[in-house]
Motif scaffolding. Structure first.
Motif, PDB file in Angstrom:
ATOM      1  N   TYR A   1      20.615  48.095   4.958  1.00  0.00           N
ATOM      2  CA  TYR A   1      19.583  47.994   6.156  1.00  0.00           C
ATOM      3  C   TYR A   1      18.783  46.659   5.434  1.00  0.00           C
ATOM      4  CZ  TYR A   1      16.862  49.050  10.312  1.00  0.00           C
ATOM      5  OH  TYR A   1      16.307  48.943  11.462  1.00  0.00           O
ATOM      6  N   ASP A   2      19.447  45.555   4.801  1.00  0.00           N
ATOM      7  CA  ASP A   2      18.673  44.570   4.333  1.00  0.00           C
ATOM      8  C   ASP A   2      17.948  43.917   5.447  1.00  0.00           C
ATOM      9  OD1 ASP A   2      18.780  42.320   2.078  1.00  0.00           O
ATOM     10  OD2 ASP A   2      19.049  41.292   4.046  1.00  0.00           O
ATOM     11  N   TYR A   3      18.415  43.801   6.731  1.00  0.00           N
ATOM     12  CA  TYR A   3      17.810  43.473   7.937  1.00  0.00           C
ATOM     13  C   TYR A   3      17.307  41.904   7.695  1.00  0.00           C
ATOM     14  CZ  TYR A   3      15.548  44.426  12.392  1.00  0.00           C
ATOM     15  OH  TYR A   3      15.291  44.402  13.511  1.00  0.00           O
ATOM     16  N   ASP A   4      17.731  41.051   6.682  1.00  0.00           N
ATOM     17  CA  ASP A   4      17.599  39.646   6.491  1.00  0.00           C
ATOM     18  C   ASP A   4      15.862  39.606   6.625  1.00  0.00           C
ATOM     19  OD1 ASP A   4      17.990  36.926   6.127  1.00  0.00           O
ATOM     20  OD2 ASP A   4      17.489  36.547   8.183  1.00  0.00           O
ATOM     21  N   ALA A   5      15.193  40.706   5.833  1.00  0.00           N
ATOM     22  CA  ALA A   5      13.891  41.050   5.551  1.00  0.00           C
ATOM     23  C   ALA A   5      13.131  39.797   4.386  1.00  0.00           C
ATOM     24  CB  ALA A   5      13.467  42.568   5.535  1.00  0.00           C
ATOM     25  N   PRO A   6      12.020  39.703   4.570  1.00  0.00           N
ATOM     26  CA  PRO A   6      11.262  39.038   3.433  1.00  0.00           C
ATOM     27  C   PRO A   6      11.492  39.685   2.175  1.00  0.00           C
ATOM     28  CG  PRO A   6       9.695  39.291   5.236  1.00  0.00           C
ATOM     29  CD  PRO A   6      10.960  40.029   5.850  1.00  0.00           C
ATOM     30  N   ILE A   7      11.528  41.007   2.056  1.00  0.00           N
ATOM     31  CA  ILE A   7      11.860  41.837   0.709  1.00  0.00           C
ATOM     32  C   ILE A   7      13.135  42.369   0.812  1.00  0.00           C
ATOM     33  CG2 ILE A   7      11.234  43.570  -0.762  1.00  0.00           C
ATOM     34  CD1 ILE A   7       8.253  43.389   0.445  1.00  0.00           C
ATOM     35  N   ASN A   8      14.140  41.956   0.195  1.00  0.00           N
ATOM     36  CA  ASN A   8      15.377  42.103   0.426  1.00  0.00           C
ATOM     37  C   ASN A   8      15.944  43.692   0.236  1.00  0.00           C
ATOM     38  OD1 ASN A   8      15.872  42.328  -2.222  1.00  0.00           O
ATOM     39  ND2 ASN A   8      16.937  40.232  -2.417  1.00  0.00           N
ATOM     40  N   GLU A   9      17.096  44.132   0.298  1.00  0.00           N
ATOM     41  CA  GLU A   9      17.660  45.352   0.225  1.00  0.00           C
ATOM     42  C   GLU A   9      17.131  46.315  -1.173  1.00  0.00           C
ATOM     43  OE1 GLU A   9      21.477  48.174   0.463  1.00  0.00           O
ATOM     44  OE2 GLU A   9      21.722  46.075   0.463  1.00  0.00           O
ATOM     45  N   TYR A  10      17.197  45.196  -2.239  1.00  0.00           N
ATOM     46  CA  TYR A  10      16.935  45.875  -3.786  1.00  0.00           C
ATOM     47  C   TYR A  10      15.517  45.598  -4.060  1.00  0.00           C
ATOM     48  CZ  TYR A  10      19.224  41.294  -4.846  1.00  0.00           C
ATOM     49  OH  TYR A  10      19.306  39.985  -4.846  1.00  0.00           O
ATOM     50  N   GLY A  11      14.676  45.091  -3.063  1.00  0.00           N
ATOM     51  CA  GLY A  11      13.333  44.725  -3.446  1.00  0.00           C
ATOM     52  C   GLY A  11      12.910  43.509  -3.960  1.00  0.00           C
ATOM     53  N   ALA A  12      13.612  42.658  -3.824  1.00  0.00           N
ATOM     54  CA  ALA A  12      13.193  41.314  -4.157  1.00  0.00           C
ATOM     55  C   ALA A  12      12.777  40.349  -3.461  1.00  0.00           C
ATOM     56  CB  ALA A  12      14.563  40.569  -5.101  1.00  0.00           C
ATOM     57  N   PRO A  13      11.835  39.321  -3.528  1.00  0.00           N
ATOM     58  CA  PRO A  13      11.369  38.281  -2.405  1.00  0.00           C
ATOM     59  C   PRO A  13      12.329  37.402  -2.242  1.00  0.00           C
ATOM     60  CG  PRO A  13      10.386  37.982  -4.593  1.00  0.00           C
ATOM     61  CD  PRO A  13      11.118  39.168  -4.764  1.00  0.00           C
ATOM     62  N   THR A  14      12.405  37.027  -0.842  1.00  0.00           N
ATOM     63  CA  THR A  14      13.476  36.125  -0.274  1.00  0.00           C
ATOM     64  C   THR A  14      12.428  34.878   0.011  1.00  0.00           C
ATOM     65  OG1 THR A  14      13.213  36.851   1.987  1.00  0.00           O
ATOM     66  CG2 THR A  14      14.701  38.041   0.489  1.00  0.00           C
ATOM     67  N   GLU A  15      13.091  33.873   0.496  1.00  0.00           N
ATOM     68  CA  GLU A  15      12.736  32.628   0.907  1.00  0.00           C
ATOM     69  C   GLU A  15      11.524  32.874   1.960  1.00  0.00           C
ATOM     70  OE1 GLU A  15      13.775  28.754   3.822  1.00  0.00           O
ATOM     71  OE2 GLU A  15      14.983  30.302   3.394  1.00  0.00           O
ATOM     72  N   LYS A  16      12.002  33.951   2.864  1.00  0.00           N
ATOM     73  CA  LYS A  16      10.928  34.424   3.923  1.00  0.00           C
ATOM     74  C   LYS A  16       9.670  34.982   3.270  1.00  0.00           C
ATOM     75  CE  LYS A  16      14.016  35.444   7.922  1.00  0.00           C
ATOM     76  NZ  LYS A  16      14.515  36.694   8.656  1.00  0.00           N
ATOM     77  N   TYR A  17      10.093  35.708   2.465  1.00  0.00           N
ATOM     78  CA  TYR A  17       8.634  36.367   1.734  1.00  0.00           C
ATOM     79  C   TYR A  17       7.671  35.215   1.351  1.00  0.00           C
ATOM     80  CZ  TYR A  17       6.030  39.206  -1.704  1.00  0.00           C
ATOM     81  OH  TYR A  17       4.949  40.096  -2.262  1.00  0.00           O
ATOM     82  N   TRP A  18       8.128  34.147   0.510  1.00  0.00           N
ATOM     83  CA  TRP A  18       7.332  33.277  -0.054  1.00  0.00           C
ATOM     84  C   TRP A  18       6.439  32.514   1.197  1.00  0.00           C
ATOM     85  CZ3 TRP A  18       5.922  34.647  -4.412  1.00  0.00           C
ATOM     86  CH2 TRP A  18       6.901  35.226  -5.362  1.00  0.00           C
TER      87      TRP A  18
END
Length: 777
Positions: free
Chosen positions: A324-341
């Protein structure tokens, strides 16, 4: 002091902790929410406690706080707390009260959404499977049995969480009544009953909990209750002023909130991995905050639908993948993504002071060398219950919620050319005399299969695996196993004969670790061998040693279809068709020294090998054929056909109805699109057809017959034009030449009088159809 936004609304610092004074309140005020009497903008992060290992809960909460959020939003999943009727579990991984206390500890408020229905791409939308043991139950209605079960569940939830409302010194500021009910029906009496149930268990004489309800802007008036706060749900790229226009007209002094601002989307087996542009998400949140609009970002961290908890979507049957990664700001395993920053940079503008530092990883990433699972037990070793009956029984009738069933009966003597017809949920493998004949896949809307010549007494074996129950729309009443007659038809001397197969033997195989463990340790016996399934279908086990632990991603590309258990933890489903090819294995579930892995493969692997890699694979399809619907043999010849309707639509957003001069009858509807209003690729968000009396026809049996062009890059296939999701859409490829054609198979012959059409919801309705022709045949 709180800073002011450009519109004059207070922007409350994300880092502000819930106050400890005795005067604690949260309420709906004049054009704003009021926290302890002061203007408050909700910046909520949606995360789901069952989708995160308990050991990582606090890390994910801290990630949300460092992002710039001030609130955590959660669903309460009924079926994970009451897995057996009347037996509740709020311990360990299910300790939602502890999750809320961790939120408070880290300076975060909480919004609770206790259903009873939650959707969330979760098994049966959060409703427990055992409700279906009562076949005539009316779900999400004023069915007496359903409502009594709801009352019992909501009482138990309130016992856990009502002491944690803000009025009682806890972090919970709002509680939601039901969930997006307008997408299910129109029943204010039922929604009122849910409201009253929550008030009964959450409120006291001196403490009233703020209740709200959410829906889409196109349907929220159907069930809106006068005494509840109303919020809207919509996704990135939406025209925000349009989303709130009607609410502003009806309630000019109400605070505005997007209670689900969709950051990405969920994945389905056999379809491309879904992504959404980071800029669109950030721009939408920036605009809302600049106007003092509250929001909850769905999802801020999606996590994993471990075990059998992933649901399925409708119309048709589209089961969701485990991730359920969902292309979310925090990815499936808890790491920040481009969206997060990018989002953190924007949210910093609306905070007093510097945001907290982003926490380090909850666990390191490790690789695990390739291993071969040599300890094998055939699937029939997992059988825990056997029954015989004249007619087939469903999983629910066999008192099983999740797993597989082996069905056996004897066949008549039939020469070559017979067809097996079956209502199979969801994935049926067919064997005659122990030999594999083929499969019937509900995902592909298959219902029949040709059989070889049979002798009287040949054993027919049907291995039926149940996948996630449908979680959206009226189809949530989703029985598993064989749900109707199993028949054979054949042409005998020019006459079509039908045999309704009877006298079945059924064997139940639950998909939990206890069953897998028993299958691997129980001595085989001759009685079980009569199940007539190949030995490659079954359980595979190995052990492996680790010098250090960490998160890893188990590669399942060489396997068929099934479940994985590591050290007793259910990691989730795999299926070779993809797009997900790895399963997330949290490091907190591994241990130094010896570890155990068990794989249940209901199809059988190409190679029984597994390894742990340092990154996930969420976008690799291994389909039998193209995901596109462009088989030239399915394209109708419309050159000499007369359209039932033709003309031009109006430019801009919103639903439009295209009426036909006369009602038309047929099985297929073809929509030809010669041009768009802005010259961009054709895009259609949703379509409905109306019957002769003006009512919308059911779309449950719909499928795409043909589409001349589909943009797979964005997963904009033809079925997105009728997937009950207004934020997804069919879109043609940029280079494809006009006119474009979409042909819908309604499943049966229908009489239609009008077509309802919704363009993309983004501002300006990009790619909206201009000229059109509609054919029915």
């Amino acid at each position: 002091m709180s800073s002011l936004t450009a519109s004059g609304f207070a922007a409350v610092p994300s880092a502000a902790a819930p106050q400890t004074t005795s005067q604690k309140t949260f309420a709906t005020g004049d054009k704003t929410f009021l926290l302890n009497g002061k203007s408050f903008v909700v910046k909520a992060a949606e995360i789901h406690y069952p989708r995160i290992p308990r050991q990582y809960w606090e890390h994910r909460i801290k990630m949300c706080k460092a992002l710039g959020m001030n609130t955590i939003c959660i669903y309460i999943f009924w079926n994970i707390h009451e897995q057996r009727e009347g037996v509740f579990d709020f311990s360990g991984q299910n300790d939602v009260a502890e999750f809320c206390r961790l939120a408070k500890k880290n300076g975060m408020y909480v919004i609770v959404r206790p259903g009873p229905y939650v959707c969330a791409e979760w098994e049966m939308g959060g409703l427990p499977w055992w409700l279906l043991k009562k076949k005539d139950i009316r779900l999400r209605e004023q069915d007496p049995y359903f409502m009594s079960c709801v009352d019992r569940f909501e009482k138990k939830v309130a016992e856990q969480l009502a002491p944690l409302t803000i009025q009682r010194g806890g972090p919970i500021i709002m509680v939601q009544v039901e969930n997006e009910y307008g997408s299910y029906g129109e029943d204010k009496a039922y929604v009122s009953d849910i409201r009253d149930t929550l008030r009964k268990y959450w409120d006291t004489s001196d403490a009233k909990t703020t209740l709200f309800q959410c829906d889409w802007n196109s349907n929220f008036e159907k069930n809106g209750l006068d005494d509840l706060t109303w919020t809207m749900n919509f996704g990135t790229g939406a025209n925000i002023d349009d989303q709130f226009r009607r609410l502003r007209e009806l309630r000019p002094n109400a605070p505005l909130m997007c209670s689900e601002f969709w950051s990405g989307w969920f994945d389905k087996w056999g379809a491309r991995h879904e992504t959404r542009p980071a800029k669109d998400m950030v721009d939408g949140i920036d605009e809302m905050l600049s106007k003092g609009i509250s929001f909850s970002l769905y999802m801020t961290h999606g996590g994993t639908s471990f075990g059998h908890w992933a649901g399925a979507n409708s119309p048709g049957f589209a089961p969701d993948v485990t991730s359920y990664d969902y292309d979310a700001p925090i990815n499936e395993y808890g790491a920040p993504t481009e969206k997060y920053w990018l989002l953190r940079k924007t949210l910093q503008k609306y905070a007093d002071g510097k945001l907290p530092a982003v926490p380090g990883k909850a666990a390191g990433i490790i690789c695990i060398p390739k291993m071969t699972l040599k300890n094998v037990a055939p699937i029939y070793m997992g059988v825990d219950s056997t029954a015989e009956s004249r007619d087939v029984q469903t999983f629910e009738e066999m008192n099983m919620g999740y797993g597989s069933m082996i069905y056996n009966t004897e066949l008549p003597e039939i020469s070559e050319g017979s067809m097996l017809h079956i209502d199979g949920h969801d994935f049926v493998q067919v064997f005659v005399g122990g030999k594999y004949v083929g499969k019937i896949d509900r995902v592909k809307n298959e219902r029949s299969l040709p059989l070889p010549a049979t002798k009287k007494g040949n054993v027919l074996t049907l291995l039926v695996e149940g996948m996630g129950r449908i979680n959206f729309g009226r189809a949530i009443k989703d029985f598993k196993g064989l749900v109707g007659d199993v028949t054979l038809t054949a042409d005998v001397d020019g006459d079509e004969l039908t045999w309704n197969l009877k006298d079945w033997r059924m064997r139940r195989i639950a998909d939990d670790y206890q069953t897998a463990r028993r299958a691997m340790t129980t001595p085989r016996n001759d009685v079980a061998l009569a199940s007539n399934t190949p030995s490659a279908i079954g359980y595979y086990k190995a052990t492996f040693k680790l010098k250090k632990t960490g998160d890893t991603f188990l590669n399942m590309e060489t396997w068929g279809k099934g479940q994985v258990y590591v050290n007793g933890h259910a990691l989730g489903r795999f299926w070779s068709i993809g797009p997900q090819q790895t399963l997330y294995c949290p490091g907190c579930w591994l241990k130094k020294g010896e570890n155990e892995i068990v794989v249940l493969d209901v199809v059988g692997p190409k190679l029984p090998v597994v390894w742990g890699q340092n990154k996930p694979e969420l976008d690799k399809l291994q389909l039998e054929k193209s995901a596109k619907h462009n088989n030239i043999g399915d394209k109708p010849d419309l050159n000499s056909a007369t359209p039932i309707a033709k003309g031009e639509t109006k430019p801009g957003n919103g639903w439009q109805t295209i009426g036909f001069s006369n009602a038309a009858t047929g099985r297929y509807v073809a929509i030809e699109c010669p041009s768009t209003h802005d010259g961009k690729p054709v895009a259609i968000a949703e379509l409905y057809l109306q019957s002769a009396d003006g009512k919308r026809l059911s779309r449950d049996g719909w499928d795409v017959k043909y589409a001349d062009s589909e943009n797979l890059q964005g997963n904009h296939t033809g079925d997105k034009a009728f997937d009950l999701q207004e934020s997804t859409y069919w879109q043609t490829e940029r280079e494809a030449a006009s006119p474009h054609l979409l042909v819908i198979d309604m499943g049966t012959e229908q009489t239609v009088k009008a077509l309802e059409y919704l363009p993309r919801m983004e501002q300006g309705a990009p790619g909206s159809v201009k000229e059109y022709k509609v054919y029915v045949y």
